[in-house]
Scaffold this active site. Sequence first.
Site, PDB file in Angstrom:
ATOM      1  N   HIS A  58      11.576 -29.285  12.818  1.00 26.55           N
ATOM      2  CA  HIS A  58      10.245 -29.083  13.381  1.00 26.55           C
ATOM      3  C   HIS A  58       9.935 -27.589  13.314  1.00 26.55           C
ATOM      4  CE1 HIS A  58       9.783 -32.921  16.047  1.00 26.55           C
ATOM      5  NE2 HIS A  58      10.405 -33.194  14.907  1.00 26.55           N
ATOM      6  N   GLU A  60       8.937 -25.458  15.549  1.00 20.71           N
ATOM      7  CA  GLU A  60       9.480 -24.663  16.648  1.00 20.71           C
ATOM      8  C   GLU A  60      10.974 -24.395  16.487  1.00 20.71           C
ATOM      9  OE1 GLU A  60       6.530 -27.623  18.672  1.00 20.71           O
ATOM     10  OE2 GLU A  60       7.760 -27.539  16.857  1.00 20.71           O
ATOM     11  N   CYS A  88       7.186 -31.404  21.280  1.00 21.63           N
ATOM     12  CA  CYS A  88       7.800 -32.678  21.639  1.00 21.63           C
ATOM     13  C   CYS A  88       8.968 -32.396  22.608  1.00 21.63           C
ATOM     14  CB  CYS A  88       8.316 -33.382  20.389  1.00 21.63           C
ATOM     15  SG  CYS A  88       9.749 -32.560  19.628  1.00 21.63           S
ATOM     16  N   CYS A  91      11.733 -30.075  21.003  1.00 25.33           N
ATOM     17  CA  CYS A  91      11.311 -28.676  20.885  1.00 25.33           C
ATOM     18  C   CYS A  91      11.134 -28.026  22.248  1.00 25.33           C
ATOM     19  CB  CYS A  91      10.049 -28.576  20.042  1.00 25.33           C
ATOM     20  SG  CYS A  91      10.336 -29.080  18.329  1.00 25.33           S
TER      21      CYS A  91
END
Length: 165
Positions: A58, A60, A88, A91
Amino acid sequence: MKREIMTQDEKYMKAALREAQKAYKIEEVPIGCVIVQNDKIIARGYNRRNTDKNTLTHAEISAIKKASKKTGDWRLEDCTMYVTLEPCQMCAGAIVQSRLGKVVIGSMNPKAGCAGSVINLLQMKQFNHQVEMETGVLEEECSTMLSGFFQELREKKKQAKLDNV
């Protein structure tokens, strides 16, 4: 002619949007992120989950990894993360674990966001670190990019079905 002055938050969210655009170009969900320390971008990331076939890539997580390498420390207390979509649970957990000082979010994610939409992991008093948070920075641009991406994806799927008939 009136000239609008861009805030620091808008400047860095625009940089995060440029990262999201990189994800869009490779047909990934367009989420982008930058991490800033002392008014300088020290790390960038964008969503690469499908490309890398890796749940962990992801925007992040990629940016946190790069920022830690750049600073030589896992603690990022004096850093601010700018991310185009509300993090999410994975993260948000990484943000708390890395001790980021602040997170600035473009658009919220009512279905999976863990910075206030579904749950707010960033500011749970039960954890040993809470993250300062700001939301809605360049929200329209962030939301428009995401909704445009998903609209295109639906159209492609619809066309593929028609092509197979």
